[in-house]
Design a protein around this motif. Sequence first.
Motif, PDB file in Angstrom:
ATOM      1  N   PRO A  70       0.452  20.184  -2.408  1.00  0.00           N
ATOM      2  CA  PRO A  70      -0.407  21.146  -1.705  1.00  0.00           C
ATOM      3  C   PRO A  70      -1.546  20.435  -0.973  1.00  0.00           C
ATOM      4  N   VAL A  71      -2.016  21.078   0.095  1.00  0.00           N
ATOM      5  CA  VAL A  71      -3.032  20.477   0.963  1.00  0.00           C
ATOM      6  C   VAL A  71      -4.276  21.346   0.991  1.00  0.00           C
TER       7      VAL A  71
ATOM      8  N   ARG B 239       2.012  17.383   7.830  1.00  0.00           N
ATOM      9  CA  ARG B 239       2.892  18.477   7.411  1.00  0.00           C
ATOM     10  C   ARG B 239       4.220  17.916   6.887  1.00  0.00           C
ATOM     11  N   GLU B 240       4.782  16.949   7.596  1.00  0.00           N
ATOM     12  CA  GLU B 240       6.047  16.356   7.165  1.00  0.00           C
ATOM     13  C   GLU B 240       5.908  15.706   5.795  1.00  0.00           C
ATOM     14  N   PHE B 241       4.803  15.005   5.590  1.00  0.00           N
ATOM     15  CA  PHE B 241       4.607  14.319   4.316  1.00  0.00           C
ATOM     16  C   PHE B 241       4.420  15.320   3.183  1.00  0.00           C
ATOM     17  N   ALA B 242       3.651  16.370   3.428  1.00  0.00           N
ATOM     18  CA  ALA B 242       3.441  17.380   2.388  1.00  0.00           C
ATOM     19  C   ALA B 242       4.756  18.049   2.004  1.00  0.00           C
ATOM     20  N   VAL B 243       5.574  18.375   3.008  1.00  0.00           N
ATOM     21  CA  VAL B 243       6.868  19.016   2.730  1.00  0.00           C
ATOM     22  C   VAL B 243       7.785  18.062   1.981  1.00  0.00           C
ATOM     23  N   ARG B 244       7.804  16.816   2.403  1.00  0.00           N
ATOM     24  CA  ARG B 244       8.690  15.830   1.777  1.00  0.00           C
ATOM     25  C   ARG B 244       8.337  15.626   0.308  1.00  0.00           C
ATOM     26  N   THR B 245       7.055  15.662  -0.011  1.00  0.00           N
ATOM     27  CA  THR B 245       6.613  15.367  -1.379  1.00  0.00           C
ATOM     28  C   THR B 245       6.252  16.609  -2.188  1.00  0.00           C
TER      29      THR B 245
ATOM     30  N   ASP C  11       0.833  -1.205   0.000  1.00  0.00           N
ATOM     31  CA  ASP C  11       0.000   0.000   0.000  1.00  0.00           C
ATOM     32  C   ASP C  11       0.870   1.257   0.000  1.00  0.00           C
ATOM     33  N   VAL C  12       1.887   1.269   0.830  1.00  0.00           N
ATOM     34  CA  VAL C  12       2.779   2.425   0.893  1.00  0.00           C
ATOM     35  C   VAL C  12       3.459   2.639  -0.452  1.00  0.00           C
ATOM     36  N   ALA C  13       3.957   1.568  -1.028  1.00  0.00           N
ATOM     37  CA  ALA C  13       4.608   1.669  -2.334  1.00  0.00           C
ATOM     38  C   ALA C  13       3.629   2.133  -3.402  1.00  0.00           C
ATOM     39  N   GLY C  14       2.384   1.663  -3.317  1.00  0.00           N
ATOM     40  CA  GLY C  14       1.376   2.051  -4.291  1.00  0.00           C
ATOM     41  C   GLY C  14       1.030   3.527  -4.215  1.00  0.00           C
ATOM     42  N   VAL C  15       0.891   4.059  -2.995  1.00  0.00           N
ATOM     43  CA  VAL C  15       0.601   5.485  -2.837  1.00  0.00           C
ATOM     44  C   VAL C  15       1.744   6.316  -3.406  1.00  0.00           C
ATOM     45  N   LEU C  16       2.962   5.953  -3.074  1.00  0.00           N
ATOM     46  CA  LEU C  16       4.116   6.721  -3.554  1.00  0.00           C
ATOM     47  C   LEU C  16       4.281   6.618  -5.061  1.00  0.00           C
ATOM     48  N   ALA C  17       3.934   5.467  -5.633  1.00  0.00           N
ATOM     49  CA  ALA C  17       4.011   5.317  -7.086  1.00  0.00           C
ATOM     50  C   ALA C  17       2.992   6.222  -7.774  1.00  0.00           C
ATOM     51  N   GLU C  18       1.788   6.306  -7.217  1.00  0.00           N
ATOM     52  CA  GLU C  18       0.773   7.195  -7.788  1.00  0.00           C
ATOM     53  C   GLU C  18       1.230   8.650  -7.715  1.00  0.00           C
ATOM     54  N   LEU C  19       1.819   9.031  -6.589  1.00  0.00           N
ATOM     55  CA  LEU C  19       2.320  10.401  -6.458  1.00  0.00           C
ATOM     56  C   LEU C  19       3.449  10.680  -7.448  1.00  0.00           C
ATOM     57  N   ALA C  20       4.333   9.723  -7.609  1.00  0.00           N
ATOM     58  CA  ALA C  20       5.471   9.915  -8.506  1.00  0.00           C
ATOM     59  C   ALA C  20       5.024  10.153  -9.945  1.00  0.00           C
ATOM     60  N   ALA C  21       3.876   9.572 -10.309  1.00  0.00           N
ATOM     61  CA  ALA C  21       3.384   9.702 -11.679  1.00  0.00           C
ATOM     62  C   ALA C  21       2.561  10.975 -11.892  1.00  0.00           C
ATOM     63  N   ALA C  22       2.284  11.701 -10.825  1.00  0.00           N
ATOM     64  CA  ALA C  22       1.407  12.871 -10.922  1.00  0.00           C
ATOM     65  C   ALA C  22       2.214  14.152 -11.026  1.00  0.00           C
ATOM     66  N   GLU C  23       1.702  15.091 -11.820  1.00  0.00           N
ATOM     67  CA  GLU C  23       2.322  16.409 -11.931  1.00  0.00           C
ATOM     68  C   GLU C  23       1.584  17.439 -11.084  1.00  0.00           C
ATOM     69  N   ARG C  24       0.272  17.225 -10.893  1.00  0.00           N
ATOM     70  CA  ARG C  24      -0.547  18.199 -10.172  1.00  0.00           C
ATOM     71  C   ARG C  24      -1.341  17.495  -9.055  1.00  0.00           C
ATOM     72  N   PRO C  25      -0.670  16.857  -8.123  1.00  0.00           N
ATOM     73  CA  PRO C  25      -1.389  16.168  -7.057  1.00  0.00           C
ATOM     74  C   PRO C  25      -1.885  17.148  -5.993  1.00  0.00           C
ATOM     75  N   VAL C  26      -2.898  16.728  -5.254  1.00  0.00           N
ATOM     76  CA  VAL C  26      -3.389  17.514  -4.133  1.00  0.00           C
ATOM     77  C   VAL C  26      -3.836  16.551  -3.036  1.00  0.00           C
ATOM     78  N   ILE C  27      -3.621  16.949  -1.791  1.00  0.00           N
ATOM     79  CA  ILE C  27      -4.085  16.178  -0.638  1.00  0.00           C
ATOM     80  C   ILE C  27      -5.339  16.844  -0.090  1.00  0.00           C
ATOM     81  N   ILE C  28      -6.381  16.055   0.167  1.00  0.00           N
ATOM     82  CA  ILE C  28      -7.537  16.536   0.922  1.00  0.00           C
ATOM     83  C   ILE C  28      -7.465  15.882   2.298  1.00  0.00           C
TER      84      ILE C  28
END
Length: 554
Positions: free
Chosen positions: A232-233, A223-229, A191-208
């Motif tokens: 925007p939130v 906050r740490e995760f948003a900064v690391r990646t 699951d962790v790898a899958g989430v990060l893979a989806e993020l890696a493929a995105a140019e305009r991701p957003v967290i809700i």
Amino acid sequence: MTSAARTVSTVLADTLSAWGVNYVFGVPSESATHFLDALHEPERPEFVAARHEGGAAFMAEAHAAASGTVGVVLAGRAVGAANLSIGVHTARENSTPMLVIVGQMSSRHQGREGFQETDLPAFLGPVAKAAHEEADPQRVPEAVHRALVLASRGRPGPVVLSLPEEVFGVATTEPLREPVRPSRPRPSADDVAGVLAELAAAERPVIIAGAGVLRSGAEERLREFAVRTGVPVLAAWRRHDVFPNDHPLYAGHLQMGTHPEIVRTLSGADLVLAVGSRLGEITVQNYTAITDQRVVAIDIDPAMLGKSHPVVLGVAADAEAALTDLVRAAPDRAVPEKRAAWATERRAAYEEATAVPAAEHTDRVDSRQIIRLLRAGLPDDAVITNDAGNFAGWLHTFFRFVAPNTYVGAASGAMGYALPAAIGARLARPDRPVVAVAGDGGTMMTFQELETAVRLGAPVVLVVMNNNMFGSIRMHQERAHPGRVVGSELGNPDFAALAQAFGAAGETVRRDTEFGPALAKALMREGPTVIEVVTDPEQISVSSTITELRERAR
């Protein structure tokens, strides 16, 4: 007291103490006098008598949200249950752990249309997480423990326990059961790898980010995760304090009447990562802002995954556990250039949409300036509660929450919430200023709880934005039936004078320049203060006047 002399009521009271419950809110009931007597002992929770069961339930819900403990509310029989049902629904919508104790009529008289008889689990069950009636005194301690566990685990929520009046005073030798800490399920490595893979493929991701982040105490991990990646939130509906609003990656709050530029952050994304958010109707703008975006959802409740939108990946996990694992696994490298530009663009859009240049008026009230002055006059850790209504648009849009655990609101949109919620929040956070913001319509639904605040000596501040109408209803009327006003116009008392009649302080503000001094004085008082802010009825919402709505409808 020896164990042999213990009663169901004393075991109930001691169980609540063991769970860290300091207050039981409610309206006294003859069905539960034994329990009330058990609460008389100083080492047990204090009973807070409210003036209406609905107000008591709001207090309990807000106290739980502000303290991180389980809220507890008490009522008696059908009428008490009916009155507090609005708070049960609010706790369910807010994912707030709450134990609802209802004193039932004697089981010996049930089934004969006895006084105030109803099937309480059937009545409250649809708006609760669970509901149960226990008539066997020896099983009540177990039932209370089970209700507290159920209220706290998974997606938290309100659990109703109905107890016939005769069980409260029965002796019992049942032992106290130790509190159970809620489990925090972790995501799998895949699951962790899958989430990060989806993020890696995105140019305009957003967290809700939603209630799941708040309930698991995961604000710092988010906050740490948003900064690391570099993502925007956006804050889900009425989850303002889930992410610091002054952070470069904060992109806005999804509310009723969200500014089009903030909506564009969601609708223009190519990946939506929902963390602890249901992606409900208001958050996703009547289900129009998410169309063909890829959606990844993390939620502790598997039933929420894909419930409102198809997901490419659904992760059943606690938000804090998931974000911790994601931070650890996320590659430590520079944020991709296109993503960084996207985040910068959306932050700029948020700042432009929510900016309020200082311009105090000496002849009228501008609600934007009231919110600016409210922010300027409060410390960062002050707690805000708010009611439902069009007045809230100004608070939702222009007030910037910069610290965690500073907002308590009803995702249910319940009117009458703000004042009792402020009392509950102040008891949970006695070291912080607590300000309730309400419209005149919602204020009058629970204004009697001002007496509760006076009796408790709770120095809450109630800001009443008064336009003498049910503003949100009037707005919808003018859109659909311009000029045809039915039922939305109101007459109101002098709120400052009414506050003084209750023993509180009262102030009236008719121009911007008066608000700052009124707030400063209120924050210095030892008891509650009501500040009535007289607003212009013509300015019906943040973006429209009544005249403009009528012109558009022609």
